[in-house]
Scaffold this motif. Sequence first.
Motif, PDB file in Angstrom:
ATOM      1  N   TYR A  55       0.833  -1.203   0.000  1.00 48.60           N
ATOM      2  CA  TYR A  55       0.000   0.000   0.000  1.00 48.60           C
ATOM      3  C   TYR A  55       0.865   1.249   0.000  1.00 48.60           C
ATOM      4  O   TYR A  55       0.616   2.198  -0.745  1.00 48.60           O
ATOM      5  CB  TYR A  55      -0.914   0.011   1.230  1.00 48.60           C
ATOM      6  N   ARG A  92     -10.502   5.273   8.909  1.00 50.78           N
ATOM      7  CA  ARG A  92     -11.303   4.189   9.471  1.00 50.78           C
ATOM      8  C   ARG A  92     -10.349   3.106   9.965  1.00 50.78           C
ATOM      9  O   ARG A  92      -9.200   3.032   9.526  1.00 50.78           O
ATOM     10  CB  ARG A  92     -12.259   3.602   8.428  1.00 50.78           C
ATOM     11  N   ARG A 149      -9.370   0.152   9.266  1.00 50.14           N
ATOM     12  CA  ARG A 149      -9.319  -0.866   8.221  1.00 50.14           C
ATOM     13  C   ARG A 149      -7.867  -1.107   7.845  1.00 50.14           C
ATOM     14  O   ARG A 149      -7.008  -0.239   8.052  1.00 50.14           O
ATOM     15  CB  ARG A 149     -10.136  -0.437   6.999  1.00 50.14           C
ATOM     16  N   GLN A 172      -6.308  -1.132   5.039  1.00 47.89           N
ATOM     17  CA  GLN A 172      -5.701  -0.176   4.113  1.00 47.89           C
ATOM     18  C   GLN A 172      -5.364   1.155   4.789  1.00 47.89           C
ATOM     19  O   GLN A 172      -4.415   1.836   4.398  1.00 47.89           O
ATOM     20  CB  GLN A 172      -6.603   0.046   2.894  1.00 47.89           C
ATOM     21  N   HIS A 173      -6.092   1.506   5.844  1.00 46.71           N
ATOM     22  CA  HIS A 173      -5.802   2.740   6.557  1.00 46.71           C
ATOM     23  C   HIS A 173      -4.617   2.547   7.501  1.00 46.71           C
ATOM     24  O   HIS A 173      -3.782   3.439   7.645  1.00 46.71           O
ATOM     25  CB  HIS A 173      -7.039   3.191   7.324  1.00 46.71           C
ATOM     26  N   SER A 182     -14.233  10.254   9.980  1.00 49.95           N
ATOM     27  CA  SER A 182     -15.103   9.622   8.980  1.00 49.95           C
ATOM     28  C   SER A 182     -16.542   9.472   9.454  1.00 49.95           C
ATOM     29  O   SER A 182     -17.453   9.327   8.627  1.00 49.95           O
ATOM     30  CB  SER A 182     -14.552   8.241   8.597  1.00 49.95           C
ATOM     31  N   ASP A 207     -11.192   5.748   1.594  1.00 53.02           N
ATOM     32  CA  ASP A 207     -11.879   4.627   0.957  1.00 53.02           C
ATOM     33  C   ASP A 207     -12.776   5.148  -0.155  1.00 53.02           C
ATOM     34  O   ASP A 207     -13.264   6.286  -0.098  1.00 53.02           O
ATOM     35  CB  ASP A 207     -12.747   3.888   1.980  1.00 53.02           C
ATOM     36  N   GLU A 262     -15.805   4.547  -0.659  1.00 48.51           N
ATOM     37  CA  GLU A 262     -17.125   4.926  -0.152  1.00 48.51           C
ATOM     38  C   GLU A 262     -17.150   6.330   0.432  1.00 48.51           C
ATOM     39  O   GLU A 262     -18.207   6.957   0.516  1.00 48.51           O
ATOM     40  CB  GLU A 262     -17.596   3.938   0.906  1.00 48.51           C
ATOM     41  N   ASP A 263     -15.982   6.835   0.845  1.00 49.50           N
ATOM     42  CA  ASP A 263     -15.933   8.173   1.430  1.00 49.50           C
ATOM     43  C   ASP A 263     -15.658   9.260   0.387  1.00 49.50           C
ATOM     44  O   ASP A 263     -15.681  10.451   0.727  1.00 49.50           O
ATOM     45  CB  ASP A 263     -14.878   8.225   2.531  1.00 49.50           C
ATOM     46  N   ALA A 321      -7.818   6.891  -3.738  1.00 48.82           N
ATOM     47  CA  ALA A 321      -8.768   5.927  -3.172  1.00 48.82           C
ATOM     48  C   ALA A 321      -8.035   4.647  -2.816  1.00 48.82           C
ATOM     49  O   ALA A 321      -7.241   4.125  -3.609  1.00 48.82           O
ATOM     50  CB  ALA A 321      -9.883   5.628  -4.175  1.00 48.82           C
ATOM     51  N   SER A 353      -8.413   0.561  -1.136  1.00 49.89           N
ATOM     52  CA  SER A 353      -9.406  -0.499  -1.047  1.00 49.89           C
ATOM     53  C   SER A 353      -8.729  -1.810  -0.674  1.00 49.89           C
ATOM     54  O   SER A 353      -7.504  -1.953  -0.817  1.00 49.89           O
ATOM     55  CB  SER A 353     -10.126  -0.644  -2.400  1.00 49.89           C
ATOM     56  N   GLU A 402     -12.355  -3.279  13.299  1.00 56.30           N
ATOM     57  CA  GLU A 402     -12.862  -2.067  12.662  1.00 56.30           C
ATOM     58  C   GLU A 402     -13.671  -1.228  13.653  1.00 56.30           C
ATOM     59  O   GLU A 402     -13.494  -0.021  13.746  1.00 56.30           O
ATOM     60  CB  GLU A 402     -13.719  -2.421  11.452  1.00 56.30           C
TER      61      GLU A 402
END
Length: 508
Positions: free
Chosen positions: A53, A77, A79, A81-82, A101, A123, A125-126, A144, A146, A245
Amino acid sequence: MWSAATSHRSVRHNGGVTERLTASIAAALNSYGDRPCIEFRGRWYTGDEVSAYGGAIAARLREAGVADDAPVGLIVRNRLQHAATIAGFLAVGRTVSMIYSFQSPEAIARDVERLNLSAVVADAEDWTSPVVAAAAGIGSAGIAVSLTEPIVDHVAGLERRDSSKTHAPAEPGVALQILTSGTTGPPKRQAIRIHVLERTVFSVTAGEKAAADAPPEFAYWQFGGIGVCQLIAGIYNGRRIAMMERFSVEGWVDAVKRHRVARAGVQPAVIRMLLDADVPPADLASLEFLISASGPLDPETRDEFEERYGIPIRLAYGATEFAGSLCAWTPDMLRDFGETKRNSVGRPLPDTELRIIDAETEAVLPPGKQGLLEAKVAPIGAHWIRTTDIASIDDDGFVTLHGRADGAINRGGFKVQPEAVRRVLMSHPAVRDACVVGVPDPRLGQVPFAAIEIFPGAAMPSDDELKDVVRQALPVYNVPVAFAAVDELPRNPALKVSLPAVAALYDG
């Protein structure tokens, strides 16, 4: 892969401490290789996958014309990836500014505009229409992230930073802009300097280097705030990290049971939730102790938990602005004072000085007297930092918390301490939990109002009954003007009761 050479390119001007810590985090990330690094949603991701990443984000930022040392926003978030994004930025010395978020797209968009950064990571979605429009308006690049391919990509229309516009510059030495817990309103940002992160690691681990076969670091507090310390400490020490999460009793207990977690920091609400869920003692058998932080834990709940599970609960104290704990219990302290100082949060850490001052005169108070707590933390600076916590320090140097000064309700000139009223209300056998807040009053300015959680199966006491309970224990001006019964007190993602949400229950 992260390298010390890569990290030094962007942060050499910040000095040796910055270079050392950045290089240490980069080396720690590299050390995982194909071994498990982070568990998320039941799957272990290797160090190579986590590092991927970072490499992909770095490439996209270069393509977008973002400078190597430019701060970047993260709509954060808990997650995988974060977590990888945060670790990757720290490994190259890039400042990451957290964006909350758990708010509306329009509120996120306002944050993006206010921060005015060269790039924002979020993400898919955000990346809502308001957020994309806000980023486009300030000329920010958009990335982005994911769990699925492509794991990192440009946001359509935000492929490049608008170089004709001026964006916020890097603030030398700042590693993170993290968020407060948002108890009294929208979360605020707090700058954490990179040399302070060494203190963060120490305060989380107590300086202990875990064995290779030790249970993973258990990270479930929100990464946007002080919970990021668990993530950083885990990576810095090369430990596996099990992350969640969002908190749930089922998920938390499952992680403790599967990973044989020996110790964990929890919010007071978690202890109550575990009791209410009637978790089997065998599921928590690996726990040597719990550390309760981030708010007051009532003695009755603590006693009930320790009696049922035989797991000691230690009280702790820290704050976002200190990037970790101010006080701690050591094994020696527990041996000598564990019972007699049971309600204390321990003694100051070696790099910390604490004192109690009078809020009106600012005079330093003697042992045993209550007042505002001030702290001097060596890595942060030589100045005293005033907190909003009311505390006392005894002759043996142990600190006890007594509430928050900023939550005091001014009822026509009389000061009402919400925590004191809450404690009295919880003495009623039907009351499981309570929250007391100040609400506007045209004559007195503010008056206390209480939201009440009742034990399952219990009848809601009448307002007169609850008023009598308070009246018998405290001066009459502490008596709430009204009460609202709720199934659960409204809490934010940090599991703290939201005071504005409680105040909104008052019908006036």
